[in-house]
Design an enzyme around this catalytic site. Sequence first.
Site, mmCIF file in Angstrom:
data_model
loop_
_atom_site.group_PDB
_atom_site.id
_atom_site.type_symbol
_atom_site.label_atom_id
_atom_site.label_comp_id
_atom_site.label_asym_id
_atom_site.label_seq_id
_atom_site.Cartn_x
_atom_site.Cartn_y
_atom_site.Cartn_z
ATOM 1 N N HIS A 1 80.493 -7.190 24.143
ATOM 2 C CA HIS A 1 80.315 -8.109 23.019
ATOM 3 C C HIS A 1 80.035 -9.534 23.520
ATOM 4 O O HIS A 1 79.370 -10.318 22.844
ATOM 5 C CB HIS A 1 81.567 -8.144 22.133
ATOM 6 C CG HIS A 1 81.824 -6.861 21.388
ATOM 7 N ND1 HIS A 1 82.515 -5.811 21.942
ATOM 8 C CD2 HIS A 1 81.479 -6.465 20.146
ATOM 9 C CE1 HIS A 1 82.591 -4.823 21.068
ATOM 10 N NE2 HIS A 1 81.968 -5.193 19.966
ATOM 11 N N ASP B 1 74.778 1.665 21.054
ATOM 12 C CA ASP B 1 75.749 0.710 20.545
ATOM 13 C C ASP B 1 74.956 -0.418 19.869
ATOM 14 O O ASP B 1 73.726 -0.450 19.897
ATOM 15 C CB ASP B 1 76.609 0.187 21.698
ATOM 16 C CG ASP B 1 77.979 -0.310 21.238
ATOM 17 O OD1 ASP B 1 78.165 -0.528 20.024
ATOM 18 O OD2 ASP B 1 78.863 -0.484 22.100
#
Length: 375
Positions: free
Chosen positions: A233, A303
Site C-alpha cells: 500500500h 491486487d
Amino acid sequence: MKSRIVAALTCTALLAGCTSSPQPAGTPPSAAPAPRGSTEAATPAPDPCAPVIAQLTPRQRLAQLLFVGVSPTDPAAAENLVRTEQIGGIFIGGNPTNLLRDNALAPVQQAARWGVAVAVDEEGGRVQRIDQLDGPLPSARAMAATMTPGQVRVLGQKRGEELRARGVTTDFAPSVDVSAQPDDGPIGDRSFSSDPAKARDYGLAFAAGLRDAGITPVFKHFPGHGHATGDSHEGAVTTPPLDSLRTNDLVPYEALASFAGGEVMVGHLTVPGLTGGQPASLSPAAYRLLRTGYGFTGPVLTDDLGAMRAITETYRLPDAVLHAVLAGADQALWSSGGTVGPVLDRLEAASASGELPAARVDEALHRILPAKHAC
C-alpha cells in the site's frame, strides 16, 4: 515433494469433492470407441461460452476483464456503471454499508446482462465489511489459535450465507500468507499462521466454508506477502528469493489445483529469481508459476492497481491494467484512482493495434464467464 503429498492429503481430509467418486455399481460401461473413419470421434465438444461471447461487443469483452471499486454509499452510481459499461465485477470497500442493505444490490445485478461479480474483502479481524450488520468475525490468527479447521469451515459457511443474503458473490479471502509479523503488521493477524502447513489447512477450511455457502473465495496474496519487506500500500515490496518461497510462502498454493470453485489474487510483490524487478501482478513469470508450477486453472485477478503505491508510483492506471492483462491476469482490480472510460479506451487501442492479442482476451473470458455461471 513431501509438501505436495501433505497438501493432497490435507485436501482430501478437509474438502468434500476433492477427488472423484468411484463409479456406482450398475453404471453402464462407457460407450465403445467410434469405428475408424467415423466423423463422430473427430467432432469437438461444443464451446458453451462461444455464443455468450458472440453477444458481447469488443468493448464489452474488455469490460468483463475489469473489477472496479464502487462507492458503498451510492447504489445508483454502481447500477449506472454496470448498466453502461457491463463490467465484469464490482468491489465494495470501506465501512459504509448502503450497498449491503435493503436489497440494494438487486438492481445492480439486474443491470448486468451477463451477471456481475460483487466482492468484498471479508477476512475477519481488522478486515471485514459486514460486522456492523451481522456481527464481528475473529481475525485469521485468532481463528487458528482457538478453533479447529472444521470449526473454521463452519464459521466460513455461516459468514458466506450472510454475505450471500446481502447480494455478495465473491470474498477476497482467505489470506493464505504465511507470517509471524506482529498483529498490526501489513499482514500480521490476517495470516492464520507462521507455519505453512497450518496456514494452508486453515485457509482451505475457511475457503471451503465460503464455497459451501455459494460464495467464491479468493486466495491471496500470491506468491506470498508474509515475509515481504514493507507494505505494498505504501511502496515497492520485495519478498525473499523464489527458492525460499517454495518451501514456505508458496506451500498453501500447492493444494489449489484440487480446490474447485476458487480464485487467486496476485500481489504487487517483487520476487528475486522470478519477476525480474517487476511486481508479480504485472509479471508474466508469476502467472506462469501459478498456472504451470502449481496447476491452478481458475480465474486470477490482481491486487488493487489504483490505490497501492507499489503500482501507482510507476504506472498510470490504464497502463497498469493493460500490463496486468498482458502478463496473464484474467481480471484487473482497482478500488480508486481512475474511471472506467480511459481504461477501456487504452485496452481498445491495444486490441486494435495487436498489442493485446484477441486470444488473451478470449482466454480470460473463458475463465471469467463460467465463474459467474454466464455460460
